[in-house]
Design a protein around this motif. Structure first.
Motif, PDB file in Angstrom:
ATOM      1  N   ARG A 120      44.182  27.978  25.006  1.00 12.01           N
ATOM      2  CA  ARG A 120      42.930  27.685  25.031  1.00 12.01           C
ATOM      3  C   ARG A 120      41.994  27.921  26.299  1.00 12.01           C
ATOM      4  NH1 ARG A 120      39.366  23.272  26.160  1.00 12.01           N
ATOM      5  NH2 ARG A 120      37.551  23.011  24.751  1.00 12.01           N
ATOM      6  N   THR A 121      42.737  27.987  27.376  1.00 14.90           N
ATOM      7  CA  THR A 121      41.940  28.322  28.368  1.00 14.90           C
ATOM      8  C   THR A 121      42.006  29.654  28.697  1.00 14.90           C
ATOM      9  OG1 THR A 121      43.295  26.502  29.749  1.00 14.90           O
ATOM     10  CG2 THR A 121      42.400  28.173  31.230  1.00 14.90           C
ATOM     11  N   ASP A 122      42.754  30.504  28.304  1.00 16.69           N
ATOM     12  CA  ASP A 122      42.332  32.082  28.212  1.00 16.69           C
ATOM     13  C   ASP A 122      41.310  32.410  27.521  1.00 16.69           C
ATOM     14  OD1 ASP A 122      44.741  32.443  29.853  1.00 16.69           O
ATOM     15  OD2 ASP A 122      46.091  32.417  28.045  1.00 16.69           O
ATOM     16  N   TRP A 123      41.007  31.690  26.304  1.00 23.79           N
ATOM     17  CA  TRP A 123      39.952  31.966  25.420  1.00 23.79           C
ATOM     18  C   TRP A 123      38.430  31.582  26.119  1.00 23.79           C
ATOM     19  CZ3 TRP A 123      40.423  35.621  21.776  1.00 23.79           C
ATOM     20  CH2 TRP A 123      41.652  35.566  20.933  1.00 23.79           C
ATOM     21  N   ILE A 341      23.852  39.039  40.959  1.00 24.08           N
ATOM     22  CA  ILE A 341      24.605  38.148  40.193  1.00 24.08           C
ATOM     23  C   ILE A 341      26.004  38.469  39.735  1.00 24.08           C
ATOM     24  CG2 ILE A 341      22.753  36.705  39.719  1.00 24.08           C
ATOM     25  CD1 ILE A 341      23.051  37.595  36.962  1.00 24.08           C
ATOM     26  N   SER A 342      26.402  39.544  40.297  1.00 22.68           N
ATOM     27  CA  SER A 342      27.656  40.333  39.986  1.00 22.68           C
ATOM     28  C   SER A 342      28.935  39.648  40.508  1.00 22.68           C
ATOM     29  CB  SER A 342      27.602  41.663  39.971  1.00 22.68           C
ATOM     30  OG  SER A 342      27.422  41.937  41.391  1.00 22.68           O
ATOM     31  N   GLN A 343      28.925  38.792  41.538  1.00 22.23           N
ATOM     32  CA  GLN A 343      29.932  38.334  42.381  1.00 22.23           C
ATOM     33  C   GLN A 343      30.805  37.246  41.555  1.00 22.23           C
ATOM     34  OE1 GLN A 343      30.991  39.545  45.576  1.00 22.23           O
ATOM     35  NE2 GLN A 343      29.325  40.940  45.361  1.00 22.23           N
ATOM     36  N   SER A 344      30.226  36.632  40.796  1.00 17.33           N
ATOM     37  CA  SER A 344      30.977  35.538  39.990  1.00 17.33           C
ATOM     38  C   SER A 344      31.840  36.293  39.013  1.00 17.33           C
ATOM     39  CB  SER A 344      30.071  34.569  39.254  1.00 17.33           C
ATOM     40  OG  SER A 344      28.995  35.397  38.401  1.00 17.33           O
ATOM     41  N   LEU A 345      30.999  37.489  38.305  1.00 17.45           N
ATOM     42  CA  LEU A 345      31.890  38.182  37.299  1.00 17.45           C
ATOM     43  C   LEU A 345      33.145  38.744  37.879  1.00 17.45           C
ATOM     44  CD1 LEU A 345      31.838  39.266  34.721  1.00 17.45           C
ATOM     45  CD2 LEU A 345      30.645  41.236  35.283  1.00 17.45           C
ATOM     46  N   GLN A 346      33.089  39.385  39.128  1.00 20.58           N
ATOM     47  CA  GLN A 346      33.962  40.074  39.932  1.00 20.58           C
ATOM     48  C   GLN A 346      35.230  38.929  40.169  1.00 20.58           C
ATOM     49  OE1 GLN A 346      34.377  43.258  40.263  1.00 20.58           O
ATOM     50  NE2 GLN A 346      32.289  43.500  39.452  1.00 20.58           N
ATOM     51  N   LEU A 347      34.869  37.771  40.504  1.00 17.91           N
ATOM     52  CA  LEU A 347      35.747  36.804  40.874  1.00 17.91           C
ATOM     53  C   LEU A 347      36.457  36.313  39.505  1.00 17.91           C
ATOM     54  CD1 LEU A 347      33.848  34.390  43.440  1.00 17.91           C
ATOM     55  CD2 LEU A 347      35.663  36.091  43.915  1.00 17.91           C
ATOM     56  N   LEU A 348      35.790  36.197  38.494  1.00 21.08           N
ATOM     57  CA  LEU A 348      36.347  35.730  37.207  1.00 21.08           C
ATOM     58  C   LEU A 348      37.175  36.899  36.766  1.00 21.08           C
ATOM     59  CD1 LEU A 348      36.910  33.705  35.046  1.00 21.08           C
ATOM     60  CD2 LEU A 348      34.530  34.685  33.778  1.00 21.08           C
ATOM     61  N   LYS A 349      36.992  38.441  36.883  1.00 21.20           N
ATOM     62  CA  LYS A 349      37.868  39.277  36.547  1.00 21.20           C
ATOM     63  C   LYS A 349      39.272  39.226  37.374  1.00 21.20           C
ATOM     64  CE  LYS A 349      34.614  42.813  34.868  1.00 21.20           C
ATOM     65  NZ  LYS A 349      34.055  44.124  35.434  1.00 21.20           N
ATOM     66  N   SER A 350      39.154  39.140  38.678  1.00 23.86           N
ATOM     67  CA  SER A 350      40.324  38.823  39.426  1.00 23.86           C
ATOM     68  C   SER A 350      41.125  37.719  39.070  1.00 23.86           C
ATOM     69  CB  SER A 350      39.833  38.593  40.992  1.00 23.86           C
ATOM     70  OG  SER A 350      39.185  39.809  41.253  1.00 23.86           O
ATOM     71  N   ARG A 351      40.536  36.582  38.554  1.00 22.01           N
ATOM     72  CA  ARG A 351      41.049  35.334  37.976  1.00 22.01           C
ATOM     73  C   ARG A 351      42.004  35.708  36.907  1.00 22.01           C
ATOM     74  NH1 ARG A 351      44.785  31.894  38.981  1.00 22.01           N
ATOM     75  NH2 ARG A 351      44.754  30.142  37.458  1.00 22.01           N
ATOM     76  N   LEU A 352      41.339  36.479  35.890  1.00 25.12           N
ATOM     77  CA  LEU A 352      42.072  36.773  34.635  1.00 25.12           C
ATOM     78  C   LEU A 352      43.272  37.832  34.823  1.00 25.12           C
ATOM     79  CD1 LEU A 352      38.876  37.594  32.565  1.00 25.12           C
ATOM     80  CD2 LEU A 352      40.762  35.545  32.097  1.00 25.12           C
ATOM     81  N   ALA A 353      43.030  38.675  36.054  1.00 25.28           N
ATOM     82  CA  ALA A 353      44.033  39.448  36.276  1.00 25.28           C
ATOM     83  C   ALA A 353      45.096  38.751  36.743  1.00 25.28           C
ATOM     84  CB  ALA A 353      43.757  40.730  37.244  1.00 25.28           C
ATOM     85  N   ARG A 355      46.212  35.677  36.137  1.00 23.35           N
ATOM     86  CA  ARG A 355      46.543  34.739  35.176  1.00 23.35           C
ATOM     87  C   ARG A 355      47.568  35.717  34.186  1.00 23.35           C
ATOM     88  NH1 ARG A 355      45.128  29.806  33.425  1.00 23.35           N
ATOM     89  NH2 ARG A 355      45.702  30.364  31.400  1.00 23.35           N
ATOM     90  N   LEU A 356      47.117  36.935  34.079  1.00 26.55           N
ATOM     91  CA  LEU A 356      47.871  38.032  33.174  1.00 26.55           C
ATOM     92  C   LEU A 356      49.265  38.362  33.738  1.00 26.55           C
ATOM     93  CD1 LEU A 356      45.063  40.276  31.822  1.00 26.55           C
ATOM     94  CD2 LEU A 356      46.471  38.449  30.419  1.00 26.55           C
ATOM     95  N   SER A 357      49.100  38.699  35.032  1.00 26.69           N
ATOM     96  CA  SER A 357      50.278  39.163  36.035  1.00 26.69           C
ATOM     97  C   SER A 357      51.152  37.680  36.202  1.00 26.69           C
ATOM     98  CB  SER A 357      49.694  39.500  37.414  1.00 26.69           C
ATOM     99  OG  SER A 357      49.110  38.284  38.059  1.00 26.69           O
ATOM    100  N   THR A 358      50.818  36.659  36.449  1.00 21.33           N
ATOM    101  CA  THR A 358      51.553  35.592  36.380  1.00 21.33           C
ATOM    102  C   THR A 358      52.449  35.319  35.113  1.00 21.33           C
ATOM    103  OG1 THR A 358      49.981  34.301  38.058  1.00 21.33           O
ATOM    104  CG2 THR A 358      51.568  33.012  36.997  1.00 21.33           C
ATOM    105  N   GLU A 359      51.643  35.298  33.960  1.00 14.33           N
ATOM    106  CA  GLU A 359      52.311  35.312  32.917  1.00 14.33           C
ATOM    107  C   GLU A 359      53.264  36.446  32.428  1.00 14.33           C
ATOM    108  OE1 GLU A 359      49.186  35.239  29.734  1.00 14.33           O
ATOM    109  OE2 GLU A 359      48.490  33.195  30.295  1.00 14.33           O
TER     110      GLU A 359
END
Length: 374
Positions: A120-123, A341-353, A355-359
């Motif tokens: 659910r967190t990924d979604w 306002i693009s900094q938050s989007l870049q941070l979220l992309k880094s967090r998703l990447a 999570r994917l690498s960790t998984e």
């Protein structure tokens, strides 16, 4: 018969044999045959000449038809080559489309395979990323401050519902960006556009009575009224008579003041042109509002105000209302400086990447553990 001396002196008679008739009919027959032969030869030559002419005409027709057939075959060959080229291009595009669809199908298959392992967190993080993309698009492309602010706030709410502690830097940056957007003055483009439309409608309603040439008549009427009130207030009949004389002279003699600029008189055609020119200036201001072009917006309104001041009577109520409306619109800022306002989007992309690498590392580790156990 006795021979006398006279008979003895006469020459002896010669008996001529009868001459045979000459054979001239052979000559006539030969001449006729020769004539017939000449006529026949002439007819034969004429027929041969006609045949030769017909043959030449046929040859010319055949050459023309041959050239036409060659041209037709050439055009047909060109058309065939063009059709073949078009078919080849279409086939290439179809192949490219099939390859693109195949790649899309493979991508969707991988996404579906990965979706089964998502939590659910990924979604929630994917939804927040989509909202942040929408916010950046609204702000940078459409310059919609309200829409961007609403999208940022919705993304913050989604991140708040997730249980991922790694989104803390994203929410921190989101708070800063939301505050920056709240500090901006919201541009009501719809309201400005509708106000300019109302101003254009009021320009259509202007008549020739609003022109600067009618100011003189209103001034004269006011002077006549003032003189009449003065005459009514006066009790002396001498003063009343003098006021009447003055009123009559003021109607006959027109006095113009030279210390004020004289506005030119407009013909009906020029009046229509002035209204059309004002309409075009305000439509230019509307276009500037929609595009967010501050310089064009201000320049158009200034030109419209100058035209109204030049060609129309500033004491007319409609002109006063229109001038005040344009002055109020000229003070509006339609192109405020927009924050990043693009900094938050870049941070979220880094967090998703991350999570994917960790998984991925976790899955590899579990696979290796299962292999060791086996």
């Amino acid at each position: 018969m006795p021979v006398t001396e006279s008979n003895a002196q006469l020459p002896a008679t010669i008996n001529h044999a009868p001459s045979k008739p000459r054979r001239l009919w052979l000559l006539w027959i030969l001449a006729l045959l020769t004539f017939i032969a000449v006529v026949a030869l002439a007819l034969w030559n004429w027929q041969q000449w006609n045949n030769a002419q017909a043959l030449q005409q046929s040859v010319a027709n055949l050459k023309q038809e041959t050239s036409q057939l060659d041209q037709l075959y050439g055009k047909t060959g060109d058309q065939r080559s063009q059709r073949l080229q078009a078919l080849e291009n279409k086939l290439a595009s179809q192949r490219e489309l099939i390859a693109t669809q195949q790649r899309q199908i493979d991508h969707n298959a991988r996404e579906l395979l990965e979706a089964g392992n998502r939590t659910r967190t990924d979604w929630l993080l994917a939804e927040a990323e989509y909202l942040l993309r929408i916010a950046n698009q609204r702000l940078m492309i459409e310059k919609d401050i309200r829409g961007a602010l609403a999208a940022l706030q919705a993304a913050d709410e989604v991140l708040r519902e997730s249980d991922d502690i790694g989104v803390y830097p994203v929410r921190e940056q989101l708070a800063k960006e939301i505050l920056k957007l709240k500090e901006l003055t919201t541009v009501d483009r719809t309201g400005l556009y509708l106000t300019l439309e109302a101003a254009i409608d009021s320009i259509h309603e202007l008549t020739d009575n609003a022109l600067a040439s009618d100011r003189m008549a209103s001034t004269l009427e006011q002077s006549g009224t003032d003189s009449g009130s003065t005459s009514d207030a006066s009790t002396n009949w001498w003063i009343e008579a003098w006021n009447k004389v003055k009123s009559t002279l003021s109607r006959v003699v027109v006095v113009r003041r030279l210390d004020e600029p004289v506005k030119p008189l407009l013909s009906p055609e020029q009046s229509a042109y002035a209204r059309l020119n004002l309409q075009l200036m305000l439509e230019e201001a509307e276009l500037a509002v929609l595009r967010g072009h501050q310089e064009l917006y201000t320049r158009s309104l200034i030109k419209a105000s100058n035209a109204i001041e030049t060609w129309y009577d500033s004491t007319n109520p409609k002109i006063i209302a229109l001038s005040e409306t344009l002055e109020g619109l000229a003070d509006e800022n339609i192109d405020p400086e927009l924050p990043d306002i693009s900094q938050s989007l870049q941070l979220l992309k880094s967090r998703l990447a991350g999570r994917l690498s960790t998984e991925g590392e976790g899955n590899n580790g579990s696979n290796s553990t299962e292999g060791d156990n086996s």
